[in-house]
Enzyme design. Structure first.
Site, PDB file in Angstrom:
ATOM      1  N   SER A 124      13.239 -41.226 -17.859  1.00 47.36           N
ATOM      2  CA  SER A 124      12.769 -40.521 -16.666  1.00 47.36           C
ATOM      3  C   SER A 124      12.218 -41.515 -15.658  1.00 47.36           C
ATOM      4  O   SER A 124      11.687 -42.574 -16.026  1.00 47.36           O
ATOM      5  CB  SER A 124      11.661 -39.561 -17.103  1.00 47.36           C
ATOM      6  OG  SER A 124      10.954 -39.082 -15.996  1.00 47.36           O
ATOM      7  N   TYR A 149       3.315 -37.570 -21.912  1.00 45.30           N
ATOM      8  CA  TYR A 149       4.769 -37.380 -21.746  1.00 45.30           C
ATOM      9  C   TYR A 149       5.394 -38.651 -21.173  1.00 45.30           C
ATOM     10  O   TYR A 149       6.353 -39.196 -21.723  1.00 45.30           O
ATOM     11  CB  TYR A 149       5.068 -36.174 -20.832  1.00 45.30           C
ATOM     12  CG  TYR A 149       6.515 -36.146 -20.387  1.00 45.30           C
ATOM     13  CD1 TYR A 149       7.531 -35.819 -21.283  1.00 45.30           C
ATOM     14  CD2 TYR A 149       6.883 -36.509 -19.080  1.00 45.30           C
ATOM     15  CE1 TYR A 149       8.864 -35.838 -20.895  1.00 45.30           C
ATOM     16  CE2 TYR A 149       8.215 -36.530 -18.686  1.00 45.30           C
ATOM     17  CZ  TYR A 149       9.201 -36.192 -19.597  1.00 45.30           C
ATOM     18  OH  TYR A 149      10.517 -36.226 -19.221  1.00 45.30           O
ATOM     19  N   LYS A 153       7.996 -41.688 -22.934  1.00 44.41           N
ATOM     20  CA  LYS A 153       9.300 -42.185 -22.446  1.00 44.41           C
ATOM     21  C   LYS A 153       9.277 -43.712 -22.346  1.00 44.41           C
ATOM     22  O   LYS A 153      10.242 -44.395 -22.709  1.00 44.41           O
ATOM     23  CB  LYS A 153       9.629 -41.578 -21.078  1.00 44.41           C
ATOM     24  CG  LYS A 153       9.908 -40.100 -21.100  1.00 44.41           C
ATOM     25  CD  LYS A 153      11.214 -39.784 -21.821  1.00 44.41           C
ATOM     26  CE  LYS A 153      11.439 -38.305 -21.983  1.00 44.41           C
ATOM     27  NZ  LYS A 153      12.557 -37.958 -22.856  1.00 44.41           N
TER      28      LYS A 153
END
Ligand code: NAD
Ligand code: UD1
Length: 338
Positions: A124, A149, A153
């Site tokens: 992302s 989150y 990643k």
């Protein structure tokens, strides 16, 4: 020969499964349905006339993975499975690290045991943290993520980079998505968030259909042309095509690659509202409130590396994204399981 798609029942996964089946690939899906409905894959089969093999299981379940690798001649893995809510990740960091980081490690380990050496990972633009400047290229600084989150990643990218040094025969591509939006043009596949959406386009869609009363625009005092946040919205079908391009080019270059998937164009929140109003022929009720914590002013891509290395670029514009998002919303007001 088959491609294993983890999280293939989800939003981006289901559109990618469709694109893979349409070009004649055999597809095996593993999904625990924690954030998806199997109805998405039933509709993929209707649209393509082809069925993926489906295994309802968790990627943390080693036995399920071993069985899949033993049963199918899997050559590549496209790894979408993971949890993706920023706010939930702050409340449940362990669940996010377990699913996203440990889940990827288990998958990678089982791939190695099974002799499967090709992986495409859903990363992302969040790995860039608060950008020093835009557009963001793959050479831009990563780090400074502000929630579990985003950190998950970043950690997975680092793990994959380290792993590729130890196992240089692997082919690993991290695709850094900017802001996926829109839906399949049939109106049969789309994004079906649980509860009140966090993301802008599903939120606007639900205001347009009358499920939500009013959009809150998080801040109009950013240093952007109209003061609202600027993002790089990319049509989910373009994103799906980007995965096919990454598969085709997996053997080029290094064992580890990280590539942006964006359009290279930034639009503000007010731009999105205007485009959606035009597509849906309705007024979107909105009001400006304070900034959302963790938001950045601008985040949009330099998408030239994808063009050079994958021969891929986004072809669908904002109008098509909003048209398809609205088409999906109005045909499926309650999502898949209404
Ligand atoms: P999604 O929630 O619709 O899809 C994820 C799928 O994975 C769901 O079907 C869910 O049931 C499944 N899943 C989750 N944990 C699992 C597990 N442990 N085992 C098996 N299945 C599991 O999300 P999406 O929008 O399609 O995103 C796909 C991937 O792309 C995610 O990794 C996400 O973090 C990443 N990503 C998404 C966006 C976005 O805005 N949608 C942006 C950047 C990156
Ligand atoms: C968010 C996540 C990001 C994640 C991405 C995709 C945050 C801080 N970031 O990105 O980590 O990778 O989703 O899942 O949550 N907006 C409003 N009102 C709303 C919703 C959004 O004004 O109700 C604005 C935001 O302030 C932002 C833009 O719309 O300027 C896009 O927001 P969103 O769709 O949530 O995506 P990101 O914040 O870019």
């Amino acid at each position: 020969m088959a491609i294993l798609v983890t999280g293939g029942a989800g939003y981006i996964g289901s559109h990618t499964v469709l694109a893979l089946l349409e070009r004649g690939e055999d597809v095996v899906v593993i999904d625990n349905l924690s954030n998806a409905s199997q109805e998405s894959l039933i509709r993929v089969a209707e649209l393509t006339g082809k069925e993926p093999a489906i295994c309802v299981a968790d990627i943390l379940d080693r036995n399920a993975l071993k069985t899949l690798f033993a049963q199918h001649n899997i050559t590549d893995v496209i790894h979408f499975a993971g949890l993706k809510s920023v706010s939930e990740s702050i409340a449940k960091p362990l669940a996010y690290y377990e699913n996203n980081v440990v889940g990827t490690m288990v998958l990678l380990d089982e791939m190695q045991r099974a002799g499967v050496h090709s992986l495409i990972f859903s990363s992302s633009a969040t790995v860039y943290g608060n950008p020093e400047s835009v557009p963001l290229s793959e050479a831009s600084r990563t780090g400074g993520t502000t929630n579990p989150y985003g950190t998950s990643k970043l950690m997975v990218e680092q793990i994959l980079r380290d792993f590729s040094v130890a196992e240089p025969h692997f082919r690993i591509t991290c695709l850094r998505y900017f802001n996926p939006a829109g839906a399949h043009p049939s109106g049969r596949l789309g994004e079906d968030p649980n509860g009140i959406p966090n993301n802008l386009v599903p939120y606007i869609s639900q205001v347009a259909i009358g499920k939500l009363a009013c959009l809150t625009v998080f801040g109009d005092d950013y240093p952007t042309p109209d003061g609202t946040g600027v993002r790089d919205y990319i049509h989910v079908m373009d994103l799906a095509q980007g995965h096919l391009a990454a598969l085709d080019h997996r053997n080029d270059g290094e064992a580890f690659k990280a590539i942006n998937l964006g359009t290279g164009v930034g639009y503000s929140v007010l731009d999105l509202i205007k485009a959606f109003e035009k597509a849906a022929q309705t007024k979107i009720n909105y009001r400006i409130v304070g900034r959302r914590s963790g938001d950045v002013a601008e985040c949009w891509s330099d998408s030239s590396l994808a063009r050079q290395q994958l021969g891929w670029q986004a072809t669908r514009n904002l109008e098509e994204m909003m048209r398809d998002a609205w088409n999906w919303q109005k045909n499926n007001p309650g999502g898949y399981n209404a």
